[in-house]
Motif scaffolding. Structure first.
Motif, mmCIF file in Angstrom:
data_model
loop_
_atom_site.group_PDB
_atom_site.id
_atom_site.type_symbol
_atom_site.label_atom_id
_atom_site.label_comp_id
_atom_site.label_asym_id
_atom_site.label_seq_id
_atom_site.Cartn_x
_atom_site.Cartn_y
_atom_site.Cartn_z
ATOM 1 N N HIS A 42 0.833 -1.207 0.000
ATOM 2 C CA HIS A 42 0.000 0.000 0.000
ATOM 3 C C HIS A 42 0.867 1.256 0.000
ATOM 4 O O HIS A 42 0.592 2.218 -0.735
ATOM 5 C CB HIS A 42 -0.909 -0.017 1.233
ATOM 6 N N ARG A 50 -0.668 13.115 2.588
ATOM 7 C CA ARG A 50 -0.565 11.817 1.905
ATOM 8 C C ARG A 50 0.817 11.204 2.120
ATOM 9 O O ARG A 50 0.952 10.030 2.486
ATOM 10 C CB ARG A 50 -0.820 12.028 0.402
ATOM 11 N N VAL A 96 -5.628 -1.422 8.755
ATOM 12 C CA VAL A 96 -5.646 -0.242 9.631
ATOM 13 C C VAL A 96 -4.991 0.979 8.973
ATOM 14 O O VAL A 96 -5.047 2.076 9.526
ATOM 15 C CB VAL A 96 -4.978 -0.521 11.006
ATOM 16 N N VAL A 97 -4.371 0.794 7.809
ATOM 17 C CA VAL A 97 -3.705 1.944 7.175
ATOM 18 C C VAL A 97 -4.188 2.235 5.755
ATOM 19 O O VAL A 97 -3.841 3.271 5.189
ATOM 20 C CB VAL A 97 -2.165 1.775 7.150
ATOM 21 N N ALA A 98 -4.946 1.309 5.165
ATOM 22 C CA ALA A 98 -5.398 1.527 3.790
ATOM 23 C C ALA A 98 -6.802 2.111 3.791
ATOM 24 O O ALA A 98 -7.542 2.009 4.780
ATOM 25 C CB ALA A 98 -5.371 0.218 3.004
ATOM 26 N N ASN A 99 -7.159 2.742 2.685
ATOM 27 C CA ASN A 99 -8.471 3.375 2.614
ATOM 28 C C ASN A 99 -9.517 2.427 2.060
ATOM 29 O O ASN A 99 -10.654 2.395 2.514
ATOM 30 C CB ASN A 99 -8.383 4.626 1.745
ATOM 31 N N ALA A 106 -6.955 11.746 1.760
ATOM 32 C CA ALA A 106 -8.180 11.071 2.193
ATOM 33 C C ALA A 106 -8.423 9.786 1.402
ATOM 34 O O ALA A 106 -9.041 8.860 1.909
ATOM 35 C CB ALA A 106 -9.382 12.011 2.053
ATOM 36 N N VAL A 107 -7.920 9.725 0.189
ATOM 37 C CA VAL A 107 -8.165 8.530 -0.632
ATOM 38 C C VAL A 107 -7.203 7.382 -0.309
ATOM 39 O O VAL A 107 -7.378 6.277 -0.821
ATOM 40 C CB VAL A 107 -8.116 8.844 -2.153
ATOM 41 N N VAL A 108 -6.193 7.643 0.515
ATOM 42 C CA VAL A 108 -5.232 6.571 0.818
ATOM 43 C C VAL A 108 -5.092 6.267 2.311
ATOM 44 O O VAL A 108 -4.465 5.279 2.681
ATOM 45 C CB VAL A 108 -3.825 6.873 0.240
ATOM 46 N N ALA A 109 -5.619 7.126 3.174
ATOM 47 C CA ALA A 109 -5.477 6.893 4.611
ATOM 48 C C ALA A 109 -6.704 6.182 5.149
ATOM 49 O O ALA A 109 -7.774 6.192 4.534
ATOM 50 C CB ALA A 109 -5.262 8.213 5.353
ATOM 51 N N ASN A 110 -6.555 5.544 6.298
ATOM 52 C CA ASN A 110 -7.669 4.796 6.867
ATOM 53 C C ASN A 110 -8.487 5.646 7.821
ATOM 54 O O ASN A 110 -9.713 5.568 7.839
ATOM 55 C CB ASN A 110 -7.126 3.567 7.600
ATOM 56 N N VAL A 160 -9.764 8.821 8.386
ATOM 57 C CA VAL A 160 -10.037 10.097 7.730
ATOM 58 C C VAL A 160 -11.305 10.701 8.317
ATOM 59 O O VAL A 160 -12.325 10.026 8.409
ATOM 60 C CB VAL A 160 -10.220 9.910 6.211
#
Lengths: 377, 377
Positions: free
Chosen positions: A23, B20, A46-49, B45-49, B51
């Motif tokens: 990721h 990011r 826990v870290v991916a969207n 926001a599109v890659v973090a969990n 948010v």
């Protein structure tokens, strides 16, 4: 984000640390890694969207997960062949494909195939009864054909009676001669569907109780011939088994020759050092390979790179946060990777990478770093 | 995850590319970056969990966001002082603090403070009327005290009448002499609440139309004295303004001396090259600094590193995915970073970093890479 600037979605089945680190690489490439995790607490979840929670053996979960993915790939080898074929029949792209992946899932199939290719490996035989164990002398190595990892599913057996319960349970087993080895090596290769390949530098892996604890890149004092031999083996396996993505080949170095121990068809612990240690990490390379993108440069960024795994310690001792701070103070050049996993004794919960030019000094520092993260010592 | 292995949650206000890339660094440190984004489509926001969607000027959104964060920090300078003070009153830790951040938010306050400290900068004056513009000769530089970025809020003015509308609107302005400069430089420093500092190598920044297009590390042909001078300036600003986290100081190099242009108190475009180019990236360093962790080594990992920004091109041309593949084929050692942002002409949508030892060659490759990603050319 309009269609013309939309980048592909790669789906990875499994939410462990390999997906977590993939990721990170996907973020740089502007991609969205979609993760199918067993639990919302998984390392990558826990870290991916874009996280879907579901079982890798559930056809509905897999179908929903795969919808919209440009390609589906794996964080582990546990997805049954039947599930993968269902995805293919539904029109999804899966890399590596099931024919290749089978040889990473089933050690009997792998040994048979490598034998057909006349590739070097320990002498081996399927075990149908306790008698089969005596072929190579005792003790010998017994492995379960499927389901093993990190030393699990591998047994040093000196009494054939020990395997009787597994045989009674119908567990498929193979036996291998116990090879007198000087050390263990690993080589990784990336291969794209277009056939482009890139071979990473050969590394030495150090194991304790069947678990890799340390990786040294490049493998110290490896002759040019042995290096070329390892690369040739990796290339041949990747091409003949039609692997796409990263292939890791674990090797025994007997001093005289190299023998293939295990195969993995995904980013692999023996390649974590490439995050800082090569121009293109194994995680980015895996993404590029499964997307059939041009592959990246694999040259090293430092003369020597050492990685040490952080294993979970016994309960007690300083809090993890305190241990991290202790390490960062001790070694400002240590590169820490923690996986966000619950700590259990012996479980891999992170790794540390250190680059430089002095193998012995780097190994000491890496071991110290791992020990501090394990229990603060 | 039990309490003893729980790592701190850092909250970052703002969901742009800085958040990011900070998220990528947080993943390695086992931390969870919590992002307050204006929209679910934001770069981070599109890659973090973790948010939260909300306005950085909304007290309720900020309070909910900050709950459970070990420390709150920033992706941009737009959070009003009053909002930050509310967070402090509620017991939250905010780094950098409002007193420091004010000097990155308000150029008049910054110039006044630097003048008190007798730090070198262009001659300047607040603009209360059109008459004030003639102090340094025309054309001169006029800046809005607040709200500017990427060349916005900065005007080269040769006719005082031009600023009349802004004055009529009550916009706070300052005028600065137009400095005859040889080039622009930048230096970054990390400072922790405990007072530890680390100064990154001084870089040259190349601008076009007020937007940074290229960063060369280290700044070519910079004398040891000038280097030390830049480091001294950075250190003095960080300490006197009580900055915590990353401070970027943009400098004019007049040939004879260095003058402070702008300050930023967060990871900065002039430090994106540190992801691959130094042992500890500015993003990890910012996290370490705001958490009051020991800071990381800032030595370079290659003799020369060049970063080129990818600006959004005109609509049309090949799809972004095709452009990426073209670049990866052209230059297998280019390190691509795409921000997942909608493309608008001139908007920063990514960057490319290339390391090696030949400045001119690396610059050519970096510019080529950025051009291919912009429009496929």
């Amino acid at each position: 984000m309009d269609d013309r600037t939309q980048l592909p979605i790669v789906g990875m089945i499994g939410g462990g640390q390999l997906a977590r680190m993939t990721h990170q690489a996907a973020i740089a490439l502007g991609q969205s890694l979609r993760v199918l995790a067993a639990s919302p607490d998984d390392s990558a979840a826990v870290v991916a969207n874009d996280v879907r929670i579901g079982d890798h053996d559930d056809p509905t979960a897999l179908a929903e997960f795969a919808a919209g993915c440009e390609v589906v790939t794996f964080d582990h080898e546990h997805v049954p062949q039947e599930r993968i074929h269902e995805l293919l029949r539904a029109g999804h792209v899966v890399r590596p494909g099931p024919e290749a992946l089978r040889f990473a899932q089933d050690k009997l199939a792998m040994r048979r195939r490598l034998a057909e290719l006349d590739l070097p490996m320990p002498r081996w035989a399927p075990v149908d009864g306790a008698d089969d164990l005596t072929k190579f002398g005792l003790p010998c190595v017994v492995k379960t054909a499927t389901g093993g990892y990190d030393g699990k599913g591998v047994f040093m057996v000196d009494d054939p009676a020990r395997i009787a319960p597994m045989l009674a349970d119908g567990v498929r087993l193979l036996a291998e001669e116990r090879v007198p080895l000087v050390r263990e090596l690993a080589v990784q290769i990336a291969r794209s569907p277009s056939g482009e390949t890139r071979v990473y530098p050969v590394v030495e892996t150090v194991q304790r109780d069947g678990i890799c604890t340390e990786v040294i890149a490049p493998a110290p004092d490896l002759s040019a011939e042995r290096n070329a031999e390892a690369a040739r083996i990796a290339e041949r396996v990747a091409v003949e088994l039609d692997v796409t993505g990263i292939l890791a080949v674990e090797l025994f170095d007997t001093g005289d020759r190299l023998l293939i121990n295990e195969l993995a068809m995904r980013p692999h612990n023996s390649g974590h050092w490439t995050i800082e240690g090569t121009v293109t990490s194994q995680f980015e390379q895996h993404l590029r390979a499964v997307l059939d993108y041009p592959l990246g440069e694999v040259a090293m960024t430092a003369p020597v790179v050492v990685m040490a795994n952080v294993l979970g310690g016994e309960p007690g001792g300083p809090r993890l946060d305190e241990r991290v701070q202790r390490l960062l103070a001790d070694d400002p050049a240590a590169r820490v990777h923690l996986y966000g996993k619950a700590v259990r004794p012996g479980r891999k919960i992170g790794h540390v990478t250190i680059a430089g030019d002095d193998v012995d000094g780097l190994r000491k520092r890496a071991r110290h770093a791992a020990a501090v993260l394990r229990d603060g010592s």
